[in-house]
Every structure is written in C-alpha cells, then in structure tokens.
Motif scaffolding. Structure first.
Motif, PDB file in Angstrom:
ATOM      1  N   ALA A  19       0.810  -1.217   0.000  1.00  0.00           N
ATOM      2  CA  ALA A  19       0.000   0.000   0.000  1.00  0.00           C
ATOM      3  C   ALA A  19       0.845   1.270   0.000  1.00  0.00           C
ATOM      4  O   ALA A  19       0.575   2.184  -0.775  1.00  0.00           O
ATOM      5  N   PRO A  20       1.904   1.390   0.848  1.00  0.00           N
ATOM      6  CA  PRO A  20       2.705   2.618   0.788  1.00  0.00           C
ATOM      7  C   PRO A  20       3.368   2.833  -0.565  1.00  0.00           C
ATOM      8  O   PRO A  20       3.492   3.958  -1.023  1.00  0.00           O
ATOM      9  N   ALA A  21       3.779   1.771  -1.235  1.00  0.00           N
ATOM     10  CA  ALA A  21       4.403   1.918  -2.547  1.00  0.00           C
ATOM     11  C   ALA A  21       3.390   2.478  -3.545  1.00  0.00           C
ATOM     12  O   ALA A  21       3.710   3.351  -4.342  1.00  0.00           O
ATOM     13  N   ARG A  22       2.149   1.985  -3.496  1.00  0.00           N
ATOM     14  CA  ARG A  22       1.118   2.509  -4.388  1.00  0.00           C
ATOM     15  C   ARG A  22       0.817   3.956  -4.042  1.00  0.00           C
ATOM     16  O   ARG A  22       0.609   4.778  -4.918  1.00  0.00           O
ATOM     17  N   ALA A  23       0.765   4.283  -2.755  1.00  0.00           N
ATOM     18  CA  ALA A  23       0.486   5.652  -2.339  1.00  0.00           C
ATOM     19  C   ALA A  23       1.557   6.604  -2.852  1.00  0.00           C
ATOM     20  O   ALA A  23       1.265   7.731  -3.231  1.00  0.00           O
ATOM     21  N   GLU A  24       2.816   6.154  -2.881  1.00  0.00           N
ATOM     22  CA  GLU A  24       3.911   6.982  -3.401  1.00  0.00           C
ATOM     23  C   GLU A  24       3.707   7.295  -4.876  1.00  0.00           C
ATOM     24  O   GLU A  24       4.098   8.334  -5.352  1.00  0.00           O
ATOM     25  N   GLY A  27      -0.683  10.333  -7.964  1.00  0.00           N
ATOM     26  CA  GLY A  27      -0.422  11.709  -8.371  1.00  0.00           C
ATOM     27  C   GLY A  27       0.683  11.882  -9.383  1.00  0.00           C
ATOM     28  O   GLY A  27       1.039  13.014  -9.691  1.00  0.00           O
ATOM     29  N   VAL A  28       1.271  10.821  -9.886  1.00  0.00           N
ATOM     30  CA  VAL A  28       2.273  10.950 -10.937  1.00  0.00           C
ATOM     31  C   VAL A  28       1.676  10.390 -12.230  1.00  0.00           C
ATOM     32  O   VAL A  28       0.850   9.500 -12.178  1.00  0.00           O
ATOM     33  N   LYS A  63       8.962  16.881 -15.998  1.00  0.00           N
ATOM     34  CA  LYS A  63       7.827  16.002 -15.727  1.00  0.00           C
ATOM     35  C   LYS A  63       8.268  15.000 -14.668  1.00  0.00           C
ATOM     36  O   LYS A  63       9.274  14.311 -14.847  1.00  0.00           O
ATOM     37  N   VAL A  64       7.546  14.925 -13.561  1.00  0.00           N
ATOM     38  CA  VAL A  64       7.827  13.940 -12.523  1.00  0.00           C
ATOM     39  C   VAL A  64       7.056  12.677 -12.889  1.00  0.00           C
ATOM     40  O   VAL A  64       5.830  12.705 -12.998  1.00  0.00           O
ATOM     41  N   VAL A  65       7.787  11.586 -13.103  1.00  0.00           N
ATOM     42  CA  VAL A  65       7.147  10.348 -13.540  1.00  0.00           C
ATOM     43  C   VAL A  65       7.117   9.263 -12.461  1.00  0.00           C
ATOM     44  O   VAL A  65       6.393   8.274 -12.599  1.00  0.00           O
ATOM     45  N   ARG A  66       7.890   9.464 -11.388  1.00  0.00           N
ATOM     46  CA  ARG A  66       7.909   8.480 -10.303  1.00  0.00           C
ATOM     47  C   ARG A  66       8.425   9.133  -9.042  1.00  0.00           C
ATOM     48  O   ARG A  66       9.221  10.063  -9.103  1.00  0.00           O
ATOM     49  N   ARG A  67       7.962   8.630  -7.904  1.00  0.00           N
ATOM     50  CA  ARG A  67       8.403   9.129  -6.607  1.00  0.00           C
ATOM     51  C   ARG A  67       8.963   7.969  -5.805  1.00  0.00           C
ATOM     52  O   ARG A  67       8.423   6.880  -5.835  1.00  0.00           O
ATOM     53  N   PRO A  70      12.144  10.868  -0.799  1.00  0.00           N
ATOM     54  CA  PRO A  70      12.335  12.275  -1.144  1.00  0.00           C
ATOM     55  C   PRO A  70      12.875  12.476  -2.565  1.00  0.00           C
ATOM     56  O   PRO A  70      13.185  13.594  -2.957  1.00  0.00           O
ATOM     57  N   TRP A  71      12.983  11.416  -3.334  1.00  0.00           N
ATOM     58  CA  TRP A  71      13.536  11.489  -4.689  1.00  0.00           C
ATOM     59  C   TRP A  71      12.430  11.421  -5.723  1.00  0.00           C
ATOM     60  O   TRP A  71      11.425  10.758  -5.534  1.00  0.00           O
ATOM     61  N   ARG A  72      12.669  12.128  -6.841  1.00  0.00           N
ATOM     62  CA  ARG A  72      11.719  12.140  -7.946  1.00  0.00           C
ATOM     63  C   ARG A  72      12.446  11.749  -9.225  1.00  0.00           C
ATOM     64  O   ARG A  72      13.512  12.290  -9.532  1.00  0.00           O
ATOM     65  N   LEU A  73      11.844  10.798  -9.953  1.00  0.00           N
ATOM     66  CA  LEU A  73      12.346  10.467 -11.289  1.00  0.00           C
ATOM     67  C   LEU A  73      11.725  11.482 -12.227  1.00  0.00           C
ATOM     68  O   LEU A  73      10.500  11.573 -12.336  1.00  0.00           O
ATOM     69  N   ILE A  74      12.575  12.280 -12.863  1.00  0.00           N
ATOM     70  CA  ILE A  74      12.078  13.351 -13.719  1.00  0.00           C
ATOM     71  C   ILE A  74      12.474  13.117 -15.168  1.00  0.00           C
ATOM     72  O   ILE A  74      13.411  12.379 -15.466  1.00  0.00           O
ATOM     73  N   GLU A  75      11.736  13.766 -16.041  1.00  0.00           N
ATOM     74  CA  GLU A  75      12.070  13.807 -17.466  1.00  0.00           C
ATOM     75  C   GLU A  75      12.177  15.275 -17.842  1.00  0.00           C
ATOM     76  O   GLU A  75      11.282  16.068 -17.541  1.00  0.00           O
ATOM     77  N   ASP A  76      13.276  15.647 -18.494  1.00  0.00           N
ATOM     78  CA  ASP A  76      13.461  17.042 -18.891  1.00  0.00           C
ATOM     79  C   ASP A  76      12.931  17.259 -20.310  1.00  0.00           C
ATOM     80  O   ASP A  76      12.515  16.312 -20.971  1.00  0.00           O
TER      81      ASP A  76
END
Length: 157
Positions: A19-24, A27-28, A63-67, A70-76
């Motif tokens: 559940a916490p992994a899905r909650a993370e 919103g992405v 674009k934030v594609v994953r959380r 405190p880290w975000r996988l982003i696409e520039d």
C-alpha cells in the motif's frame, strides 16, 4: 484451519507493505519546475549515485514520472530521465518554447490579438492558465499568451 489463517495473515502483511508503494505513485505524472540555481540529476535515487546532469536553469519545466521517498524520477524537455531531490523542485508550473522558428506572444488568447513579442525555442517562462489552445506565459515579467502547442510543460503531463 491454522494453515488457512496463516495464509490470510501473510497475504494481509503483503498487502499492507504494498500500500505505501502505491500511495507513493499516486499523483504521478505531474509537472514541476527546477527551483534552484544549480540542481543535480542523478542516475539513481540517492546521493551516492553518479550525477548525470547539472542544471543551471531555474524554472526549467520537468515532468515527474515516479516518486521514491524524497527522490523524484524526472524527465526534462530533451527527454533525458534521472533522479532529483524533491527539495530542488517546485510545483510552480513553467514551460519552455519548443518547435521551429519564433513563437508569437499575443496580448490576448487569440491569433488575431496584438503581437506583444516573439520568442525563440528554448525560452523558459512561468505558465499561467491554459484555455482553448492558449496559455498565459510570463518571461521575466513580460506577460502574454502563447499557443499551447508551442510550449513543453503545458497540457496534461
């Protein structure tokens, strides 16, 4: 009976851990912008990972594609992906002019409105509301309306 209860207990534990992994991931994807004068993008979600890019362009849209914590996988805007700390990002929307040739910034959200100025591809500005194919666009305090199709960072992520 005991084996059945044990299986139910194990299944419940796995569901609780998942559940916490899905909650993370809720919103992405979403749009963000770089909120620091210098921001490092890393190959993995942690300070021990190698830096792949150093950004020196505040308000650059990403674009934030994953959380992950405190880290975000982003696409520039160029399509490069990597990890960045959430502290380096803002939810303030921005956009970058894309495409070929100059983009015309208008006084109102129509193609017939007065021409304010023209901007080159690569210009970054703060993004306001978008409606009917036009977006409010603010470049260093110069405000106008840009065609949504010329802006990376507008529309749905």
């Amino acid at each position: 009976m005991i084996a059945q209860r044990l299986c139910l207990l194990v299944a419940a534990v796995f569901c609780a851990l998942a559940a916490p992994a899905r909650a993370e991931e809720d919103g992405v994807p979403y749009w963000a912008s770089i909120d620091a004068e210098i921001a490092n993008m890393r190959v993995g979600p942690g300070d021990s990972y190698r830096i792949s890019w150093v950004y020196r362009r505040q308000h650059l849209p990403v674009k934030v594609v994953r959380r992950e914590g405190p880290w975000r996988l982003i696409e520039d805007p160029a399509g490069d992906r990597g990890w960045m700390r959430d502290l380096l990002l803002s939810r303030q929307r921005s956009a970058i002019v894309k495409g070929e040739g100059l983009a015309e910034i208008r006084a109102a959200p129509t193609a017939t409105a007065g021409l304010q100025w023209r901007v080159e591809p690569g210009v970054v500005g703060l993004l306001g509301e978008c409606e009917a194919g036009w977006c409010q666009f603010d470049v260093a305090g110069h405000k106008g309306f840009a065609p949504e199709g010329r802006l990376w960072g507008a529309g749905a992520p």
